[in-house]
Design a protein around this motif. Structure first.
Motif, mmCIF file in Angstrom:
data_model
loop_
_atom_site.group_PDB
_atom_site.id
_atom_site.type_symbol
_atom_site.label_atom_id
_atom_site.label_comp_id
_atom_site.label_asym_id
_atom_site.label_seq_id
_atom_site.Cartn_x
_atom_site.Cartn_y
_atom_site.Cartn_z
ATOM 1 N N LEU A 223 0.808 -1.221 0.000
ATOM 2 C CA LEU A 223 0.000 0.000 0.000
ATOM 3 C C LEU A 223 0.844 1.275 0.000
ATOM 4 C CD1 LEU A 223 -2.976 -0.913 2.367
ATOM 5 C CD2 LEU A 223 -2.594 -1.466 -0.041
ATOM 6 N N PHE A 224 1.955 1.301 0.724
ATOM 7 C CA PHE A 224 2.785 2.497 0.730
ATOM 8 C C PHE A 224 3.385 2.741 -0.652
ATOM 9 C CE2 PHE A 224 3.107 1.408 5.348
ATOM 10 C CZ PHE A 224 2.493 2.552 5.827
ATOM 11 N N SER A 225 3.837 1.699 -1.324
ATOM 12 C CA SER A 225 4.384 1.848 -2.675
ATOM 13 C C SER A 225 3.298 2.277 -3.660
ATOM 14 C CB SER A 225 5.015 0.529 -3.146
ATOM 15 O OG SER A 225 6.115 0.177 -2.338
ATOM 16 N N GLN A 226 2.055 1.839 -3.414
ATOM 17 C CA GLN A 226 0.961 2.232 -4.300
ATOM 18 C C GLN A 226 0.770 3.742 -4.317
ATOM 19 O OE1 GLN A 226 -2.610 0.052 -3.328
ATOM 20 N NE2 GLN A 226 -1.952 -1.751 -4.488
ATOM 21 N N VAL A 227 0.928 4.373 -3.162
ATOM 22 C CA VAL A 227 0.799 5.834 -3.111
ATOM 23 C C VAL A 227 1.846 6.485 -4.013
ATOM 24 C CG1 VAL A 227 0.943 7.895 -1.658
ATOM 25 C CG2 VAL A 227 -0.181 5.835 -0.791
ATOM 26 N N ASP A 228 3.105 6.090 -3.834
ATOM 27 C CA ASP A 228 4.197 6.708 -4.587
ATOM 28 C C ASP A 228 4.068 6.434 -6.079
ATOM 29 O OD1 ASP A 228 5.239 7.557 -2.159
ATOM 30 O OD2 ASP A 228 6.527 5.794 -1.939
ATOM 31 N N GLU A 229 3.743 5.205 -6.465
ATOM 32 C CA GLU A 229 3.681 4.863 -7.880
ATOM 33 C C GLU A 229 2.464 5.476 -8.565
ATOM 34 O OE1 GLU A 229 4.642 0.934 -9.135
ATOM 35 O OE2 GLU A 229 5.782 0.474 -7.314
ATOM 36 N N THR A 230 1.368 5.610 -7.828
ATOM 37 C CA THR A 230 0.183 6.259 -8.403
ATOM 38 C C THR A 230 0.453 7.735 -8.657
ATOM 39 O OG1 THR A 230 -1.321 4.708 -7.313
ATOM 40 C CG2 THR A 230 -2.252 6.797 -8.045
ATOM 41 N N ILE A 231 1.071 8.409 -7.708
ATOM 42 C CA ILE A 231 1.394 9.832 -7.893
ATOM 43 C C ILE A 231 2.367 10.004 -9.058
ATOM 44 C CG2 ILE A 231 2.428 11.870 -6.828
ATOM 45 C CD1 ILE A 231 -0.339 11.111 -5.751
ATOM 46 N N ALA A 232 3.331 9.102 -9.186
ATOM 47 C CA ALA A 232 4.282 9.173 -10.304
ATOM 48 C C ALA A 232 3.559 9.021 -11.644
ATOM 49 C CB ALA A 232 5.347 8.099 -10.141
ATOM 50 N N PHE A 233 2.569 8.128 -11.722
ATOM 51 C CA PHE A 233 1.808 7.938 -12.959
ATOM 52 C C PHE A 233 0.999 9.192 -13.284
ATOM 53 C CE2 PHE A 233 -1.858 6.541 -15.437
ATOM 54 C CZ PHE A 233 -1.282 5.709 -16.392
ATOM 55 N N VAL A 234 0.384 9.784 -12.276
ATOM 56 C CA VAL A 234 -0.397 11.005 -12.500
ATOM 57 C C VAL A 234 0.511 12.134 -12.977
ATOM 58 C CG1 VAL A 234 -1.820 12.773 -11.401
ATOM 59 C CG2 VAL A 234 -2.195 10.360 -10.851
ATOM 60 N N ARG A 235 1.645 12.328 -12.329
ATOM 61 C CA ARG A 235 2.591 13.379 -12.730
ATOM 62 C C ARG A 235 3.041 13.199 -14.181
ATOM 63 N NH1 ARG A 235 5.901 15.975 -8.436
ATOM 64 N NH2 ARG A 235 7.572 15.937 -9.976
ATOM 65 N N LYS A 236 3.182 11.966 -14.592
ATOM 66 C CA LYS A 236 3.629 11.667 -15.956
ATOM 67 C C LYS A 236 2.622 12.144 -16.998
ATOM 68 C CE LYS A 236 4.638 7.589 -18.857
ATOM 69 N NZ LYS A 236 4.710 6.107 -18.858
ATOM 70 N N HIS A 237 1.336 12.175 -16.615
ATOM 71 C CA HIS A 237 0.288 12.408 -17.609
ATOM 72 C C HIS A 237 -0.518 13.692 -17.389
ATOM 73 C CE1 HIS A 237 1.079 8.638 -19.560
ATOM 74 N NE2 HIS A 237 0.929 7.972 -18.422
ATOM 75 N N ILE A 238 -0.062 14.558 -16.518
ATOM 76 C CA ILE A 238 -0.679 15.885 -16.422
ATOM 77 C C ILE A 238 0.375 16.933 -16.768
ATOM 78 C CG2 ILE A 238 -2.392 15.136 -14.722
ATOM 79 C CD1 ILE A 238 -0.735 16.507 -12.562
#
Length: 386
Positions: A223-238
């Motif tokens: 779950l902790f890694s999910q936070v970091d990887e989800t934010i990284a994916f969002v940053r990539k596409h905004i």
């Protein structure tokens, strides 16, 4: 004196019937309350007939209709020439209480029929527990990655004034994530297992249109890694723009506040109903980001209460929420929605939309969009004078 209107603890009935017993059941599952027999819906006294055996008959009907059996207090109140009966139950200590096999909860002035999830959560709350505290029957201590626990401790110590000196296993035991017999809790597996698990899948997609997907990612990690990887994916596409503000450093402004995204994503991971087969789904569109999470609001919580910030914090997953709070990733006390609203307001964006859909909860964050400028200079100078 009689109450003038119905409320979360008051119900009016012209006569004693099945609905009166359902109200008593709903009160017992909430904070207790009274049903007044002999008063109409508008609060007018119509009176009732209370014979010598009436009270005992009503108590017997209530006892036989409820499980565990309720034993209310009945009092007669004289209002002029009329008699009103007040039937009162206290909040039941070990919930839930059923009426003829159905479960009710008093919310404001209505009795709500509880679904299976709400029944389970009501029971867990009454014993000061939650789903994620219980033992995982399918996994063991061998499935836990101690390196993930060590990283968690690094987060905690970076956030705390007084660092934690215990080792990883001692922390797991003190947090009740690992029991004395070396069995692990459900929270322990979700938080600290390095194996991919479909129990915690997050589906992420970057959409060009409603149906055209440009990029996607599936996360099954801790779950902790999910936070970091989800934010990284969002940053990539905004997108982001640069503003010169007179400060020593130029300011980067994303088209949706990252603070709001992080808060919404973290809340989704912490408050997700992991007993459902549905996944958390995050979709990035040109004009918005949608975050869908399995699990509806508790019956006594509405969107209006959520937006007004007038609600107690009762996390669905208490152990997961505790550890996310220890790591400084959330405020456990229900201020997440307020911070999302504030971040979007300060960015000049429309207010996010919060809604319950398809047995889940969805947050829509709007992105900054700008119309194409009508006239563009034919040429752009190579340099800008000081």
């Amino acid at each position: 004196m009689l109450p003038t209107h119905e409320s979360s603890t008051v119900e009016f009935k012209r006569s004693f019937d099945r609905e009166a017993i359902e109200s008593l059941c709903a009160f017992a599952n909430a904070q207790g309350g009274s049903v007044y027999i002999g008063i109409d819906d508008a609060g007018g006294v119509v009176g009732t007939t209370v014979g010598k055996e009436t009270a005992s008959q009503w108590i017997n009907q209530i006892k036989l209709s409820t499980a565990p059996s309720l034993f209310p207090d009945i009092e007669q109140i004289s209002i002029g020439a009329d008699i009103v009966a007040r039937i009162t139950v206290q909040e039941y200590p070990l919930k839930p209480v059923s009426c003829k096999g159905r479960y009710y909860l008093r919310v404001d002035t209505a009795n709500h029929v509880l679904a299976a999830e709400a029944i389970s959560n009501l029971h867990l709350a009454s014993v000061n527990s939650s789903w994620d505290w219980h033992i995982d029957p399918y996994h063991s201590i061998k499935d836990i990655d101690i390196e993930l626990v060590a990283r968690f401790l690094e987060r905690v110590n970076a956030y705390r004034d007084v660092p934690v000196s215990d080792g990883p296993m001692e922390v797991l035991r003190k947090s009740e994530l690992v029991r004395d017999d070396e069995r692990i809790s459900l929270a322990c597996f979700l938080l600290f297992s390095s194996m991919d698990s479909s129990l915690r899948t997050i589906e992420l997609g970057h959409f060009q249109t409603e149906t055209i997907v440009k990029d996607s990612l599936r996360l099954k990690c801790d779950l902790f890694s999910q936070v970091d990887e989800t934010i990284a994916f969002v940053r990539k596409h905004i997108d982001k723009r640069i503003e010169i503000t007179g400060k020593p450093q130029r300011e980067e402004i994303w088209d949706v506040p990252l603070d709001a995204v992080r808060e919404a994503v973290t809340n989704a991971i912490v408050h997700r109903d992991y007993t459902q087969s549905a996944d958390t789904v995050i979709k990035i569109f040109p004009d918005r980001i949608q975050i869908f999470n399995p699990g509806t609001l508790s019956p006594d919580l509405s969107i209006e209460k959520l937006l007004s910030n007038e609600y107690p914090s009762r996390p669905r997953n208490k152990k997961i929420a505790d550890l996310f709070k220890d790591a400084g990733l959330i405020e456990k006390y229900g201020s997440g929605i307020r911070r999302i609203l504030q971040a979007c307001s300060e960015a000049g964006l429309p207010a996010p939309v919060f809604e319950e859909v398809a047995q889940g909860f969805q947050v829509t964050l709007f992105r900054f969009t700008r119309d194409v400028v009508d006239s563009v200079p034919d040429s752009v100078p190579d340099s800008v004078p000081d």
